[in-house]
Design a protein around this motif. Structure first.
Motif, PDB file in Angstrom:
ATOM      1  N   GLU A 139       0.811  -1.216   0.000  1.00  0.00           N
ATOM      2  CA  GLU A 139       0.000   0.000   0.000  1.00  0.00           C
ATOM      3  C   GLU A 139       0.845   1.266   0.000  1.00  0.00           C
ATOM      4  OE1 GLU A 139      -0.066  -1.699   4.284  1.00  0.00           O
ATOM      5  OE2 GLU A 139      -0.099  -2.458   2.217  1.00  0.00           O
ATOM      6  N   ASP A 140       2.147   1.134   0.226  1.00  0.00           N
ATOM      7  CA  ASP A 140       3.037   2.297   0.233  1.00  0.00           C
ATOM      8  C   ASP A 140       3.796   2.468  -1.084  1.00  0.00           C
ATOM      9  OD1 ASP A 140       2.344   2.948   2.827  1.00  0.00           O
ATOM     10  OD2 ASP A 140       3.973   1.784   3.717  1.00  0.00           O
ATOM     11  N   LEU A 141       3.506   1.632  -2.080  1.00  0.00           N
ATOM     12  CA  LEU A 141       4.293   1.675  -3.316  1.00  0.00           C
ATOM     13  C   LEU A 141       4.146   3.003  -4.061  1.00  0.00           C
ATOM     14  CD1 LEU A 141       3.858  -1.964  -4.671  1.00  0.00           C
ATOM     15  CD2 LEU A 141       5.991  -0.871  -3.959  1.00  0.00           C
ATOM     16  N   SER A 142       2.944   3.577  -4.061  1.00  0.00           N
ATOM     17  CA  SER A 142       2.763   4.861  -4.739  1.00  0.00           C
ATOM     18  C   SER A 142       3.565   5.961  -4.042  1.00  0.00           C
ATOM     19  CB  SER A 142       1.282   5.245  -4.790  1.00  0.00           C
ATOM     20  OG  SER A 142       0.570   4.394  -5.662  1.00  0.00           O
ATOM     21  N   MET A 143       3.560   5.960  -2.714  1.00  0.00           N
ATOM     22  CA  MET A 143       4.351   6.946  -1.979  1.00  0.00           C
ATOM     23  C   MET A 143       5.838   6.726  -2.224  1.00  0.00           C
ATOM     24  SD  MET A 143       2.397   7.508   1.667  1.00  0.00           S
ATOM     25  CE  MET A 143       2.174   5.783   2.050  1.00  0.00           C
ATOM     26  N   TYR A 144       6.261   5.460  -2.261  1.00  0.00           N
ATOM     27  CA  TYR A 144       7.655   5.149  -2.555  1.00  0.00           C
ATOM     28  C   TYR A 144       8.040   5.685  -3.934  1.00  0.00           C
ATOM     29  CZ  TYR A 144      11.856   2.377  -3.532  1.00  0.00           C
ATOM     30  OH  TYR A 144      13.129   1.987  -3.864  1.00  0.00           O
ATOM     31  N   ALA A 145       7.190   5.437  -4.933  1.00  0.00           N
ATOM     32  CA  ALA A 145       7.490   5.894  -6.286  1.00  0.00           C
ATOM     33  C   ALA A 145       7.528   7.417  -6.358  1.00  0.00           C
ATOM     34  CB  ALA A 145       6.459   5.339  -7.273  1.00  0.00           C
ATOM     35  N   GLY A 146       6.576   8.074  -5.687  1.00  0.00           N
ATOM     36  CA  GLY A 146       6.547   9.533  -5.707  1.00  0.00           C
ATOM     37  C   GLY A 146       7.769  10.137  -5.039  1.00  0.00           C
ATOM     38  N   ALA A 147       8.148   9.592  -3.871  1.00  0.00           N
ATOM     39  CA  ALA A 147       9.319  10.112  -3.166  1.00  0.00           C
ATOM     40  C   ALA A 147      10.600   9.820  -3.932  1.00  0.00           C
ATOM     41  CB  ALA A 147       9.390   9.503  -1.768  1.00  0.00           C
ATOM     42  N   SER A 148      10.674   8.634  -4.525  1.00  0.00           N
ATOM     43  CA  SER A 148      11.858   8.275  -5.299  1.00  0.00           C
ATOM     44  C   SER A 148      12.046   9.199  -6.488  1.00  0.00           C
ATOM     45  CB  SER A 148      11.743   6.821  -5.769  1.00  0.00           C
ATOM     46  OG  SER A 148      12.838   6.457  -6.566  1.00  0.00           O
ATOM     47  N   GLN A 149      10.961   9.470  -7.197  1.00  0.00           N
ATOM     48  CA  GLN A 149      11.054  10.366  -8.350  1.00  0.00           C
ATOM     49  C   GLN A 149      11.356  11.794  -7.921  1.00  0.00           C
ATOM     50  OE1 GLN A 149       8.435  10.193 -11.627  1.00  0.00           O
ATOM     51  NE2 GLN A 149       7.982   8.031 -11.396  1.00  0.00           N
ATOM     52  N   THR A 150      10.797  12.211  -6.796  1.00  0.00           N
ATOM     53  CA  THR A 150      11.082  13.565  -6.312  1.00  0.00           C
ATOM     54  C   THR A 150      12.570  13.724  -6.018  1.00  0.00           C
ATOM     55  OG1 THR A 150       8.864  13.760  -5.356  1.00  0.00           O
ATOM     56  CG2 THR A 150      10.562  15.261  -4.526  1.00  0.00           C
ATOM     57  N   ALA A 151      13.152  12.741  -5.332  1.00  0.00           N
ATOM     58  CA  ALA A 151      14.581  12.795  -5.028  1.00  0.00           C
ATOM     59  C   ALA A 151      15.419  12.776  -6.302  1.00  0.00           C
ATOM     60  CB  ALA A 151      14.963  11.620  -4.128  1.00  0.00           C
ATOM     61  N   ALA A 152      15.003  11.946  -7.260  1.00  0.00           N
ATOM     62  CA  ALA A 152      15.749  11.861  -8.516  1.00  0.00           C
ATOM     63  C   ALA A 152      15.673  13.176  -9.290  1.00  0.00           C
ATOM     64  CB  ALA A 152      15.204  10.719  -9.367  1.00  0.00           C
ATOM     65  N   ARG A 153      14.486  13.785  -9.319  1.00  0.00           N
ATOM     66  CA  ARG A 153      14.338  15.066 -10.035  1.00  0.00           C
ATOM     67  C   ARG A 153      15.175  16.149  -9.371  1.00  0.00           C
ATOM     68  NH1 ARG A 153      11.349  14.098 -14.852  1.00  0.00           N
ATOM     69  NH2 ARG A 153       9.638  12.677 -14.365  1.00  0.00           N
ATOM     70  N   LEU A 154      15.135  16.202  -8.041  1.00  0.00           N
ATOM     71  CA  LEU A 154      15.944  17.199  -7.337  1.00  0.00           C
ATOM     72  C   LEU A 154      17.425  17.003  -7.622  1.00  0.00           C
ATOM     73  CD1 LEU A 154      14.190  17.415  -3.847  1.00  0.00           C
ATOM     74  CD2 LEU A 154      14.484  19.293  -5.474  1.00  0.00           C
ATOM     75  N   GLY A 155      17.844  15.736  -7.588  1.00  0.00           N
ATOM     76  CA  GLY A 155      19.236  15.442  -7.865  1.00  0.00           C
ATOM     77  C   GLY A 155      19.642  15.833  -9.269  1.00  0.00           C
ATOM     78  N   THR A 156      18.814  15.496 -10.234  1.00  0.00           N
ATOM     79  CA  THR A 156      19.130  15.809 -11.624  1.00  0.00           C
ATOM     80  C   THR A 156      19.175  17.311 -11.860  1.00  0.00           C
ATOM     81  OG1 THR A 156      18.118  13.733 -12.366  1.00  0.00           O
ATOM     82  CG2 THR A 156      18.399  15.468 -14.012  1.00  0.00           C
ATOM     83  N   MET A 157      18.200  18.029 -11.289  1.00  0.00           N
ATOM     84  CA  MET A 157      18.183  19.488 -11.456  1.00  0.00           C
ATOM     85  C   MET A 157      19.405  20.125 -10.796  1.00  0.00           C
ATOM     86  SD  MET A 157      14.114  20.218 -10.833  1.00  0.00           S
ATOM     87  CE  MET A 157      14.334  21.991 -10.824  1.00  0.00           C
ATOM     88  N   THR A 158      19.778  19.634  -9.617  1.00  0.00           N
ATOM     89  CA  THR A 158      20.955  20.182  -8.936  1.00  0.00           C
ATOM     90  C   THR A 158      22.220  19.889  -9.724  1.00  0.00           C
ATOM     91  OG1 THR A 158      19.875  19.885  -6.791  1.00  0.00           O
ATOM     92  CG2 THR A 158      22.263  20.175  -6.788  1.00  0.00           C
ATOM     93  N   GLY A 159      22.344  18.652 -10.193  1.00  0.00           N
ATOM     94  CA  GLY A 159      23.517  18.286 -10.967  1.00  0.00           C
ATOM     95  C   GLY A 159      23.632  19.058 -12.259  1.00  0.00           C
ATOM     96  N   ALA A 160      22.480  19.284 -12.919  1.00  0.00           N
ATOM     97  CA  ALA A 160      22.499  20.067 -14.155  1.00  0.00           C
ATOM     98  C   ALA A 160      22.900  21.511 -13.874  1.00  0.00           C
ATOM     99  CB  ALA A 160      21.123  20.018 -14.818  1.00  0.00           C
ATOM    100  N   ALA A 161      22.472  22.031 -12.707  1.00  0.00           N
ATOM    101  CA  ALA A 161      22.781  23.425 -12.378  1.00  0.00           C
ATOM    102  C   ALA A 161      24.267  23.632 -12.121  1.00  0.00           C
ATOM    103  CB  ALA A 161      21.966  23.860 -11.162  1.00  0.00           C
ATOM    104  N   VAL A 162      24.898  22.641 -11.459  1.00  0.00           N
ATOM    105  CA  VAL A 162      26.324  22.806 -11.120  1.00  0.00           C
ATOM    106  C   VAL A 162      27.242  22.179 -12.166  1.00  0.00           C
ATOM    107  CG1 VAL A 162      25.752  22.781  -8.677  1.00  0.00           C
ATOM    108  CG2 VAL A 162      26.499  20.667  -9.769  1.00  0.00           C
ATOM    109  N   GLY A 163      26.675  21.354 -13.044  1.00  0.00           N
ATOM    110  CA  GLY A 163      27.511  20.620 -13.990  1.00  0.00           C
ATOM    111  C   GLY A 163      28.300  21.514 -14.920  1.00  0.00           C
ATOM    112  N   GLY A 164      27.661  22.567 -15.427  1.00  0.00           N
ATOM    113  CA  GLY A 164      28.350  23.464 -16.338  1.00  0.00           C
ATOM    114  C   GLY A 164      29.526  24.155 -15.682  1.00  0.00           C
ATOM    115  N   GLY A 165      29.323  24.654 -14.463  1.00  0.00           N
ATOM    116  CA  GLY A 165      30.410  25.310 -13.753  1.00  0.00           C
ATOM    117  C   GLY A 165      31.525  24.347 -13.394  1.00  0.00           C
TER     118      GLY A 165
END
Length: 409
Positions: A139-165
């Protein structure tokens, strides 16, 4: 590697799972910075066409090995598989650094590194599909998927922001070294902290070709699972070309400037972040129906990109992001809950194969339509087809019944 039989805490208090999201998100940031460094270095060393081939070099090897990765995920302990591929990624990055320092950067080095990462992805990703089902309650799989994707999106956005520099300051070696350090964090967490709570049944030892064939055979024998896999396969074939190529052409033709393109892409990312985060708390009773309904809206948003105007385009990008983030979390949870546990890795790889094999053709087709007719026509065709297919999916009784499925049928 060991497992635990203890009753997991409530998802909101599950520190072990939350810690996994953090280390994986940091690793995603490292991947994003590495991808930027790879592309930037390739552009400096070769023509744009060759640089594009280098960046995409891992796609075909990944597709070729993906089915093997699914069989590996169903046969071996998931933590061992994830740890082994993480070690391989660290070695690839360290060898890349060593060769770049000793012999200099080259097209051949970049191509080999991209191919090696693609092969690692082919083993890592099917195993990762099975991980949530072994960590949290059903019953927690949807929350797991949502939290996992949120962390991945934050990570990707942060990495893209600092990657160029980062690549500007330290070049390819700095980005590769940073990414290797993030993977060492993932490896440490897998070995020292993460414990499986609901281990899945393992496939008996059998030749890989037979194991893969059994996966396709299960699709023939399980009509509900077959409908789900077919429906989910290739969902990115409309939005991928629309954002990856069509949006660039729209900005160029309107002469809005590269900075505007960056704003549009940021809106997609932020929207996806919001959509995924919403699933941490919001638990719809009919997740499959809601997920496909969101994709109907996404298809319409792609169609709206055909309308010239910066505000319409911005609103469409934000809508695409929100629907993508929410629908992906919902449907991935439905997939993990529905597929028979012993086939989860193999069917995950089969479902992923649609995107990997058909995306180059989808990109080429979008470009051909945009060049032969117009960008607006391409948006209309791709978005319209996606909307129609998702409407059809919503009319299928097997799709609507997926919300109630707890095992393959």
């Amino acid at each position: 590697m060991t497992t635990t039989s203890q009753v997991p805490p409530l998802f909101g208090r599950d520190r072990m799972v939350h810690g996994w999201f953090v280390v994986k998100g940091v690793s995603d940031a490292g991947d994003a910075a590495w991808t930027i460094a790879l592309a930037w270095t390739a552009v400096q060393l070769a023509s744009p066409a060759v640089a594009g081939l280098i960046v995409a070099a891992g796609t075909l090897p990944r597709a070729a090995v993906l089915l093997v990765g699914g069989a590996v995920a169903d046969r071996y302990d998931v933590r061992r598989v994830l740890a082994g591929t993480t070690v391989a990624r660290v070695l690839v990055l360290l060898v890349t650094v060593a060769v770049a320092v000793l012999a200099g950067e080259s097209v051949a080095l970049l191509a080999v590194a991209a191919i090696a990462f693609g092969l690692c992805d082919a083993i890592f990703e099917p195993a990762a599909v099975t991980l949530g089902r072994q960590l949290v309650r059903e019953e927690d799989l949807s929350m797991y998927a949502g939290a996992s994707q949120t962390a991945a999106r934050l990570g990707t956005m942060t990495g893209a922001a600092v990657g160029g520099g980062l690549v500007a300051l330290g070049g390819l070696t700095a980005s590769a070294t940073l990414n290797a350090l993030t993977y060492l964090g993932v490896l440490g967490y897998l070995v020292l902290v993460l414990r499986l709570r609901f281990p899945l049944p393992r496939m008996s030892p059998t030749p890989m070709t037979r194991a893969i064939a059994e996966g396709f055979g299960h699709l023939r024998a399980a009509p509900t699972t077959r409908t789900l896999v077919i429906t989910l396969s290739g969902l990115n074939l409309a939005v991928g070309p629309a954002l990856g190529l069509g949006l660039v052409l729209r900005v160029r033709d309107a002469e809005w400037g590269a900075e505007t393109l960056g704003v549009f892409q940021a809106l997609v990312g932020l929207g996806a972040l919001v959509g995924g985060a919403a699933l941490i708390r919001w638990q719809p009773r009919r997740p499959a129906a809601v997920g496909f309904a969101l994709l109907v809206v996404q298809g319409l948003a792609i169609v709206l990109l055909a309308i010239p105007g910066v505000f319409v385009t911005a609103a469409s990008c934000a809508t695409i992001g929100v629907t993508a983030g929410a629908a992906s979390a919902l449907l991935s949870a439905v997939f993990v809950r529905t597929v028979a546990p012993e086939f989860l890795g193999r069917l995950g790889s089969i479902q992923r194969l649609g995107d990997d094999c058909l995306m180059p053709a989808a990109m080429a087709t979008f470009g051909a339509v945009a060049g032969g007719a117009s960008v607006a026509v391409a948006f209309g065709i791709f978005g319209g087809l996606m909307t129609a297919l998702m409407v059809v999916a919503l009319t299928r009784s097997r799709v609507l019944s997926l919300d109630l499925v707890r095992s393959a049928a």
